[in-house]
Design a protein around this motif. Sequence first.
Motif, short mmCIF file in Angstrom:
data_model
loop_
_atom_site.label_atom_id
_atom_site.label_comp_id
_atom_site.label_asym_id
_atom_site.label_seq_id
_atom_site.Cartn_x
_atom_site.Cartn_y
_atom_site.Cartn_z
N ILE A 1 0.83 -1.21 0.00
CA ILE A 1 0.00 0.00 0.00
C ILE A 1 0.86 1.25 0.00
O ILE A 1 0.56 2.23 -0.70
CB ILE A 1 -0.96 0.00 1.20
CG1 ILE A 1 -1.99 -1.12 1.05
CG2 ILE A 1 -1.66 1.35 1.36
CD1 ILE A 1 -2.96 -1.24 2.21
N SER A 2 1.95 1.23 0.77
CA SER A 2 2.83 2.40 0.83
C SER A 2 3.42 2.70 -0.54
O SER A 2 3.46 3.87 -0.97
CB SER A 2 3.97 2.15 1.83
OG SER A 2 3.46 1.98 3.13
N PHE A 3 3.84 1.67 -1.28
CA PHE A 3 4.38 1.89 -2.62
C PHE A 3 3.31 2.44 -3.55
O PHE A 3 3.57 3.35 -4.35
CB PHE A 3 4.93 0.57 -3.17
CG PHE A 3 5.55 0.71 -4.55
CD1 PHE A 3 6.82 1.22 -4.70
CD2 PHE A 3 4.85 0.33 -5.68
CE1 PHE A 3 7.40 1.35 -5.96
CE2 PHE A 3 5.40 0.46 -6.94
CZ PHE A 3 6.68 0.97 -7.08
N ASP A 4 2.09 1.91 -3.43
CA ASP A 4 0.98 2.41 -4.25
C ASP A 4 0.71 3.89 -3.97
O ASP A 4 0.47 4.68 -4.89
CB ASP A 4 -0.29 1.60 -3.98
CG ASP A 4 -0.14 0.15 -4.41
OD1 ASP A 4 0.75 -0.15 -5.22
OD2 ASP A 4 -0.92 -0.70 -3.93
N ILE A 5 0.76 4.26 -2.69
CA ILE A 5 0.54 5.67 -2.32
C ILE A 5 1.66 6.54 -2.87
O ILE A 5 1.41 7.65 -3.36
CB ILE A 5 0.44 5.82 -0.79
CG1 ILE A 5 -0.82 5.12 -0.26
CG2 ILE A 5 0.42 7.30 -0.38
CD1 ILE A 5 -2.13 5.74 -0.72
N TYR A 6 2.90 6.06 -2.79
CA TYR A 6 4.03 6.79 -3.38
C TYR A 6 3.77 7.09 -4.85
O TYR A 6 3.94 8.22 -5.32
CB TYR A 6 5.32 5.98 -3.26
CG TYR A 6 6.00 6.02 -1.93
CD1 TYR A 6 6.03 7.17 -1.16
CD2 TYR A 6 6.66 4.89 -1.43
CE1 TYR A 6 6.67 7.20 0.07
CE2 TYR A 6 7.31 4.91 -0.21
CZ TYR A 6 7.31 6.07 0.53
OH TYR A 6 7.95 6.10 1.73
N MET A 7 3.37 6.07 -5.60
CA MET A 7 3.14 6.24 -7.03
C MET A 7 1.98 7.20 -7.29
O MET A 7 2.03 8.03 -8.20
CB MET A 7 2.85 4.87 -7.68
CG MET A 7 4.01 3.90 -7.66
SD MET A 7 5.49 4.51 -8.52
CE MET A 7 6.52 4.97 -7.12
N LEU A 8 0.92 7.09 -6.48
CA LEU A 8 -0.23 7.96 -6.64
C LEU A 8 0.15 9.42 -6.38
O LEU A 8 -0.24 10.33 -7.13
CB LEU A 8 -1.36 7.53 -5.70
CG LEU A 8 -2.65 8.35 -5.76
CD1 LEU A 8 -3.28 8.26 -7.15
CD2 LEU A 8 -3.64 7.87 -4.69
N MET A 9 0.93 9.66 -5.33
CA MET A 9 1.36 11.02 -5.01
C MET A 9 2.28 11.58 -6.10
O MET A 9 2.27 12.77 -6.38
CB MET A 9 2.07 11.05 -3.65
CG MET A 9 1.17 10.76 -2.45
SD MET A 9 -0.20 11.93 -2.26
CE MET A 9 -1.58 10.93 -2.88
N LEU A 10 3.06 10.69 -6.72
CA LEU A 10 3.93 11.12 -7.80
C LEU A 10 3.10 11.57 -9.01
O LEU A 10 3.40 12.57 -9.65
CB LEU A 10 4.87 9.97 -8.20
CG LEU A 10 6.16 10.34 -8.92
CD1 LEU A 10 6.99 11.31 -8.09
CD2 LEU A 10 6.96 9.09 -9.25
N VAL A 11 2.01 10.83 -9.29
CA VAL A 11 1.09 11.23 -10.36
C VAL A 11 0.45 12.57 -10.02
O VAL A 11 0.35 13.47 -10.88
CB VAL A 11 0.01 10.15 -10.57
CG1 VAL A 11 -1.08 10.65 -11.52
CG2 VAL A 11 0.65 8.87 -11.12
N PHE A 12 0.01 12.73 -8.77
CA PHE A 12 -0.58 14.01 -8.33
C PHE A 12 0.42 15.16 -8.51
O PHE A 12 0.04 16.27 -8.88
CB PHE A 12 -1.00 13.92 -6.86
CG PHE A 12 -2.31 13.21 -6.64
CD1 PHE A 12 -2.90 12.47 -7.65
CD2 PHE A 12 -2.95 13.27 -5.41
CE1 PHE A 12 -4.12 11.81 -7.45
CE2 PHE A 12 -4.17 12.63 -5.20
CZ PHE A 12 -4.73 11.88 -6.23
N MET A 13 1.69 14.86 -8.24
CA MET A 13 2.73 15.88 -8.37
C MET A 13 2.86 16.32 -9.83
O MET A 13 2.94 17.52 -10.13
CB MET A 13 4.05 15.32 -7.85
CG MET A 13 5.22 16.28 -7.91
SD MET A 13 6.69 15.51 -7.18
CE MET A 13 7.91 16.79 -7.55
#
Length: 309
Positions: free
Chosen positions: A169-181
């Motif tokens: 889940i942490s890796f998924d959140i990292y990727m999602l936040m990168l997309v948001f960025m």
Amino acid sequence: MLFQACSLLLVIVGAYALKHLHVFGERDYKVAQGLVFNLTLPCAIILSFATNKHDMRMLWIVLFGFFACLIPLFVVYFGSRGDERNYRAFQMLNASGLNLGAFCLPVVQTFMGASAGLPVIMLDIGNATVATAGSLTITRTLLHMDDNFKALPLALRLRNIARDFLGSISFDIYMLMLVFMFLHITIPQPIVTLITPFANANAFCAMAMIGLMMEVPDNRKDKVELAKVIAWRAVFGVLIALAAWFLLPFDVRIREIIVLGSFAPITIFSTKFTDSLTGNAKLAGFSLTVTAVISLVVMTALHAALPVA
């Protein structure tokens, strides 16, 4: 600052003591793991993204974190030749990778405030690309430790590797936040308010998890191999810190944060992979705890010694 570091260390010691007083069981650390990796750490990641400006230059830190985790894996592979295969796997998995989300993030935020979290998270995006699954695949392949994995068709191998990554889940959140960025998407304030209590609990839960995992091995060979891992990590930590301080194009504050992250302890994923490949769960948990205590001391000293931004 010294009292802040001592308070984190006290949580580790307190959780360890409670386990030996039979308040907690031998495997109760899995409850803390579940809280950290599925609740408090993801919330801390989101909160750091939501409350800090996103400079696109931070992507250099992602790339830096990727190589900081990948290169030591191959160095240890060549440097550990001649040792038993299980112990080579232990060295490869535990001498590489940085425990940034579950350890460095709460420590740095305790020292430098919530705004210090974003550089740690950007570093961990690159680091996690290898540490969450890549290190297991590379170690298993180079040391020929899993005949079943090699026998699988390529499509199934790739699916298993993808599942290892996406199952975090942490890796998924990292990727999602990168997309948001990239898309300049802002986290809504009600969500920030909702997750803040969970994010604030990350430091306590992470340190308690480490304390609950700790158990001293009684095998002399285990202790010798742990000493090798500590030596490897000390060398890599110095080299990564020097590269961060002199090569990264950022101000003193951000470079200090990356330097502190260079001395983060063994990752939780490394302990899990060590257990699955070698069956030595006791050594895996003790190694994490020992390097966590060493890291806390080193990071405290560096924060006191480095120039104040």
